[in-house]
Design a protein around this motif. Sequence first.
Motif, PDB file in Angstrom:
ATOM      1  N   LEU A 294       1.167  -1.110   0.033  1.00  0.00           N
ATOM      2  CA  LEU A 294       0.085   0.176  -0.034  1.00  0.00           C
ATOM      3  C   LEU A 294       0.814   1.305   0.040  1.00  0.00           C
ATOM      4  O   LEU A 294       0.391   2.376   0.060  1.00  0.00           O
ATOM      5  CB  LEU A 294      -0.954  -0.057   1.266  1.00  0.00           C
ATOM      6  CG  LEU A 294      -1.677  -1.156   1.439  1.00  0.00           C
ATOM      7  CD1 LEU A 294      -2.693  -1.020   2.481  1.00  0.00           C
ATOM      8  CD2 LEU A 294      -2.613  -1.686   0.238  1.00  0.00           C
ATOM      9  N   SER A 295       2.334   1.208  -0.195  1.00  0.00           N
ATOM     10  CA  SER A 295       2.984   2.114  -0.049  1.00  0.00           C
ATOM     11  C   SER A 295       2.830   3.252  -1.206  1.00  0.00           C
ATOM     12  O   SER A 295       3.167   4.594  -0.733  1.00  0.00           O
ATOM     13  CB  SER A 295       4.608   1.748   0.231  1.00  0.00           C
ATOM     14  OG  SER A 295       4.792   1.051  -0.951  1.00  0.00           O
ATOM     15  N   ARG A 296       2.414   2.717  -2.248  1.00  0.00           N
ATOM     16  CA  ARG A 296       2.184   3.972  -3.353  1.00  0.00           C
ATOM     17  C   ARG A 296       0.949   4.749  -3.238  1.00  0.00           C
ATOM     18  O   ARG A 296       0.815   5.489  -4.287  1.00  0.00           O
ATOM     19  CB  ARG A 296       2.281   3.048  -4.628  1.00  0.00           C
ATOM     20  CG  ARG A 296       3.755   2.235  -4.834  1.00  0.00           C
ATOM     21  CD  ARG A 296       3.699   1.609  -6.134  1.00  0.00           C
ATOM     22  NE  ARG A 296       3.282   2.401  -7.323  1.00  0.00           N
ATOM     23  CZ  ARG A 296       2.784   1.605  -8.471  1.00  0.00           C
ATOM     24  NH1 ARG A 296       2.673   0.364  -8.491  1.00  0.00           N
ATOM     25  NH2 ARG A 296       2.754   2.322  -9.546  1.00  0.00           N
ATOM     26  N   ILE A 297       0.123   4.368  -2.276  1.00  0.00           N
ATOM     27  CA  ILE A 297      -1.324   5.153  -2.388  1.00  0.00           C
ATOM     28  C   ILE A 297      -1.004   6.515  -1.694  1.00  0.00           C
ATOM     29  O   ILE A 297      -0.116   6.821  -1.092  1.00  0.00           O
ATOM     30  CB  ILE A 297      -2.218   4.328  -1.410  1.00  0.00           C
ATOM     31  CG1 ILE A 297      -2.438   2.910  -1.692  1.00  0.00           C
ATOM     32  CG2 ILE A 297      -3.256   5.223  -0.844  1.00  0.00           C
ATOM     33  CD1 ILE A 297      -3.293   2.151  -0.770  1.00  0.00           C
ATOM     34  N   ALA A 298      -1.380   7.240  -2.550  1.00  0.00           N
ATOM     35  CA  ALA A 298      -1.183   8.856  -2.447  1.00  0.00           C
ATOM     36  C   ALA A 298      -2.438   9.438  -2.256  1.00  0.00           C
ATOM     37  O   ALA A 298      -3.707   9.308  -3.204  1.00  0.00           O
ATOM     38  CB  ALA A 298      -0.237   9.492  -3.418  1.00  0.00           C
ATOM     39  N   VAL A 299      -2.552  10.597  -1.564  1.00  0.00           N
ATOM     40  CA  VAL A 299      -3.938  11.520  -1.418  1.00  0.00           C
ATOM     41  C   VAL A 299      -3.316  12.940  -1.723  1.00  0.00           C
ATOM     42  O   VAL A 299      -2.466  13.464  -1.054  1.00  0.00           O
ATOM     43  CB  VAL A 299      -4.564  11.441  -0.269  1.00  0.00           C
ATOM     44  CG1 VAL A 299      -5.659  12.385   0.023  1.00  0.00           C
ATOM     45  CG2 VAL A 299      -5.104  10.038   0.039  1.00  0.00           C
ATOM     46  N   GLU A 300      -3.849  13.422  -2.547  1.00  0.00           N
ATOM     47  CA  GLU A 300      -3.506  14.770  -3.176  1.00  0.00           C
ATOM     48  C   GLU A 300      -4.602  15.572  -3.756  1.00  0.00           C
ATOM     49  O   GLU A 300      -5.814  15.287  -3.714  1.00  0.00           O
ATOM     50  CB  GLU A 300      -2.664  14.736  -4.482  1.00  0.00           C
ATOM     51  CG  GLU A 300      -1.525  13.835  -4.513  1.00  0.00           C
ATOM     52  CD  GLU A 300      -0.749  13.614  -5.802  1.00  0.00           C
ATOM     53  OE1 GLU A 300      -1.245  13.574  -6.719  1.00  0.00           O
ATOM     54  OE2 GLU A 300       0.368  13.555  -5.560  1.00  0.00           O
TER      55      GLU A 300
ATOM     56  N   ASP B  42     -12.396  17.676  -3.097  1.00  0.00           N
ATOM     57  CA  ASP B  42     -11.574  18.411  -2.240  1.00  0.00           C
ATOM     58  C   ASP B  42     -10.085  17.483  -2.445  1.00  0.00           C
ATOM     59  O   ASP B  42      -9.094  17.846  -2.310  1.00  0.00           O
ATOM     60  CB  ASP B  42     -12.024  18.327  -0.839  1.00  0.00           C
ATOM     61  CG  ASP B  42     -13.154  19.228  -0.808  1.00  0.00           C
ATOM     62  OD1 ASP B  42     -13.140  20.244  -1.553  1.00  0.00           O
ATOM     63  OD2 ASP B  42     -14.030  18.751   0.020  1.00  0.00           O
ATOM     64  N   LEU B  43     -10.109  15.995  -2.556  1.00  0.00           N
ATOM     65  CA  LEU B  43      -9.019  15.418  -2.477  1.00  0.00           C
ATOM     66  C   LEU B  43      -9.284  14.299  -3.548  1.00  0.00           C
ATOM     67  O   LEU B  43     -10.149  13.822  -3.868  1.00  0.00           O
ATOM     68  CB  LEU B  43      -9.005  14.610  -0.956  1.00  0.00           C
ATOM     69  CG  LEU B  43      -8.927  15.209   0.331  1.00  0.00           C
ATOM     70  CD1 LEU B  43      -9.153  14.445   1.482  1.00  0.00           C
ATOM     71  CD2 LEU B  43      -7.614  16.149   0.382  1.00  0.00           C
ATOM     72  N   ALA B  44      -8.138  13.678  -4.107  1.00  0.00           N
ATOM     73  CA  ALA B  44      -8.168  12.762  -5.044  1.00  0.00           C
ATOM     74  C   ALA B  44      -7.051  11.598  -4.572  1.00  0.00           C
ATOM     75  O   ALA B  44      -6.110  12.032  -4.102  1.00  0.00           O
ATOM     76  CB  ALA B  44      -7.788  13.256  -6.442  1.00  0.00           C
ATOM     77  N   THR B  45      -7.519  10.198  -4.638  1.00  0.00           N
ATOM     78  CA  THR B  45      -6.528   9.351  -4.544  1.00  0.00           C
ATOM     79  C   THR B  45      -6.195   8.250  -5.828  1.00  0.00           C
ATOM     80  O   THR B  45      -7.414   7.989  -6.464  1.00  0.00           O
ATOM     81  CB  THR B  45      -6.887   8.475  -3.102  1.00  0.00           C
ATOM     82  OG1 THR B  45      -5.901   7.318  -3.130  1.00  0.00           O
ATOM     83  CG2 THR B  45      -8.203   7.802  -3.584  1.00  0.00           C
ATOM     84  N   ASN B  46      -4.984   7.793  -5.755  1.00  0.00           N
ATOM     85  CA  ASN B  46      -4.732   6.754  -6.799  1.00  0.00           C
ATOM     86  C   ASN B  46      -4.559   5.514  -6.389  1.00  0.00           C
ATOM     87  O   ASN B  46      -4.248   4.678  -7.130  1.00  0.00           O
ATOM     88  CB  ASN B  46      -3.270   7.326  -7.392  1.00  0.00           C
ATOM     89  CG  ASN B  46      -2.273   6.956  -6.078  1.00  0.00           C
ATOM     90  OD1 ASN B  46      -2.482   6.591  -5.061  1.00  0.00           O
ATOM     91  ND2 ASN B  46      -0.932   7.014  -6.511  1.00  0.00           N
ATOM     92  N   ALA B  47      -5.414   5.303  -5.035  1.00  0.00           N
ATOM     93  CA  ALA B  47      -5.465   3.752  -4.692  1.00  0.00           C
ATOM     94  C   ALA B  47      -5.933   2.640  -5.619  1.00  0.00           C
ATOM     95  O   ALA B  47      -5.039   2.019  -5.748  1.00  0.00           O
ATOM     96  CB  ALA B  47      -6.333   3.651  -3.400  1.00  0.00           C
ATOM     97  N   ALA B  48      -6.760   2.922  -6.301  1.00  0.00           N
ATOM     98  CA  ALA B  48      -7.122   1.788  -7.015  1.00  0.00           C
ATOM     99  C   ALA B  48      -6.355   1.730  -8.485  1.00  0.00           C
ATOM    100  O   ALA B  48      -5.754   0.383  -8.734  1.00  0.00           O
ATOM    101  CB  ALA B  48      -8.841   1.917  -7.786  1.00  0.00           C
ATOM    102  N   MET B  49      -5.755   2.665  -8.795  1.00  0.00           N
ATOM    103  CA  MET B  49      -4.718   2.742 -10.081  1.00  0.00           C
ATOM    104  C   MET B  49      -3.576   2.227  -9.853  1.00  0.00           C
ATOM    105  O   MET B  49      -2.989   1.225 -10.667  1.00  0.00           O
ATOM    106  CB  MET B  49      -4.470   3.841 -10.373  1.00  0.00           C
ATOM    107  CG  MET B  49      -5.730   4.934 -10.700  1.00  0.00           C
ATOM    108  SD  MET B  49      -6.611   4.221 -12.488  1.00  0.00           S
ATOM    109  CE  MET B  49      -5.436   4.446 -13.304  1.00  0.00           C
ATOM    110  N   VAL B  50      -2.844   2.186  -8.721  1.00  0.00           N
ATOM    111  CA  VAL B  50      -1.708   1.537  -8.264  1.00  0.00           C
ATOM    112  C   VAL B  50      -1.945   0.053  -7.828  1.00  0.00           C
ATOM    113  O   VAL B  50      -0.824  -0.695  -7.889  1.00  0.00           O
ATOM    114  CB  VAL B  50      -0.749   2.346  -7.505  1.00  0.00           C
ATOM    115  CG1 VAL B  50      -0.591   3.785  -7.838  1.00  0.00           C
ATOM    116  CG2 VAL B  50      -1.501   2.451  -5.868  1.00  0.00           C
ATOM    117  N   LEU B  51      -2.896  -0.302  -7.210  1.00  0.00           N
ATOM    118  CA  LEU B  51      -3.074  -1.619  -6.822  1.00  0.00           C
ATOM    119  C   LEU B  51      -3.829  -2.575  -7.707  1.00  0.00           C
ATOM    120  O   LEU B  51      -3.599  -3.803  -7.619  1.00  0.00           O
ATOM    121  CB  LEU B  51      -4.044  -1.645  -5.347  1.00  0.00           C
ATOM    122  CG  LEU B  51      -3.278  -0.929  -4.403  1.00  0.00           C
ATOM    123  CD1 LEU B  51      -4.424  -0.621  -3.183  1.00  0.00           C
ATOM    124  CD2 LEU B  51      -2.329  -1.597  -3.796  1.00  0.00           C
ATOM    125  N   ALA B  52      -4.517  -2.136  -8.616  1.00  0.00           N
ATOM    126  CA  ALA B  52      -5.292  -3.004  -9.723  1.00  0.00           C
ATOM    127  C   ALA B  52      -4.465  -4.073 -10.329  1.00  0.00           C
ATOM    128  O   ALA B  52      -4.792  -5.247 -10.363  1.00  0.00           O
ATOM    129  CB  ALA B  52      -6.106  -2.083 -10.656  1.00  0.00           C
TER     130      ALA B  52
END
Length: 583
Positions: free
Chosen positions: A29-35, A44-54
């Motif tokens: 999960l280390s590549r998960i970012a919230v920006e 207000d916020l965006a996360t790439n969680a699904a993109m980096v884990l899929a």
Amino acid sequence: MNIFADFEQRVARTVRATLDGLGIGEADLSRIAVEPPRDAAHGDLATNAAMVLAKPLGQKPRDLAERIAEGLRADGDVAAVEIAGPGFINLRLERSFWTRHLHDILRLGADYGRGTPTGHRLNVEYVSANPTGPLHVGHCRGAVVGDTIANLAAFAGDEVAKEYYINDAGEQVNVLARSTMLRYREALGETIGEIPAGLYPGDYLKTVGAALAIRYKRELLDMDEAAWLPIVRSYAIAAMMMGIRDDLKALGIQQDVFFSERTLHEGDESRIQTAIADLRERGFVYEGRLPPPKGQLPEDWEDREQTLLRSTDVGDDVDRPLVKSDGAYTYFAADVAYFADKFARGFDEMVYVLGADHGGYVKRLEAVAKAVAGEKATVDVILCQLVKLFRDGEPVRMSKRAGEFVTLRDVVDEVGRDAVRFMMLFRKSDAPLDFDFRKVTEQSKDNPVFYVQYAHARTASIMRQATGEGIDVGNIAELDAKALDLLTDEGEIALVRKLAEFPRLVQAAAASREPHRLPFYLYDLAQAFHAQYNRGKDQTDLRFVRAEARDLTLARLALVRAVGTVVASGLGLTGVSAPDEMR
């Protein structure tokens, strides 16, 4: 409180629960970012969680995003979750979250955005100009960049030392001594004529020569060079360093350590000898020959066996000589010993802020770090490009006092410390910078330092206006979070969102050694604040001070106070003042 770091943890917890529901065990999960989203209209916020884990989990990004979004919707601070494009997740937060965050800003005050101690020890070396003349405008940029890097790192939680390396060994300081001796003779009444080629021609040495004449009268004239050279050299270096310290003080810079290169050479067994012996014992130093440089051979190149650092083993392009043919140590040997000294003092990262003409030093300094410290310490070299000076679009002529360049003091004396420091940062350090004397002193939005300082002055003016209308502003910072719920206008909430970016901005600027991010952020914050103020000119119900609506006014004044606090904090990190009035 860094809301982006906070939500990275919330997203990570939601992802973990989602994967557990899918029967998926371990996942990185280390590549998960919230920006912040690129377009504020997206949330207000965006996360790439699904993109980096899929891909590593064998999932379709959008399908995984939908599952994660379902979990995030259960968060009480999240008002809405939307999937964008192939699987980015955008979050909109409840208005109450933002008013609570405003309460946190007020509670923390000047400590808002400050990091916790990291245990990381950082040495930032900057300026380090040869003590052979006054600092010029090129040194000015490096001084401001280095000082702000150090300020940011300290605010982010590192233990930081600001350092100046005095190049007081080598032939250049002997040339300084001979140049000063010429001015000494001039002060005693001799006609010296034109300054010989190879000596320093600037008028700045006249005062040093005159002071020598007062101190030694005609005594030095009766000595041969071997006797007077060390006396004059020591005196001239001390005088030059006094001037350099004064120039840095005018720029608001006070370094913690002034390290003398000469101390590396002193003693029966010098620190250079010790460093070379240690590296030889570990196999990094050997006797050998270097191949000739590609292209035209330099006049001083020698095809001979010499003492070399095996720097190609640690990332350098060539092995580097440590000893000259006359037995003296090379400048690079001093670099090796100097890094070893810093490492022995307990620093685990050394930042060097150098001029763009020192680009060739990057690999060799990185190689020195690996040879001396292995993986226990690192080097980060920041290169500063040239500064071009203009007045009304026309190039500025050279300084008469310096003889060859415009001095740092010339610039500071003309436009002031604040304008110099802010504008030296208002472009990334590896890009050339045009500095126009007229533009940095005009009072307009086109002058970034004025525009940002005016934002702080405006916050103070609003407080004075409120006091004048009988509103007690003394306890603004102590308002409870519920009292701030009266802030409902989108412009007000947008200001809080902008303030919420500050902790993340400081951490990122400190980590990347990119101090230009800070003035850019402050300009954007000032722009948002001025825009909200101007809305109140057209819509009286949006004015910050409305005596007939006391509770709402107090809530808005709390927002104003928070803006002033963050602007002052950011300006302080850049070394720029935050005035309460613009004059």
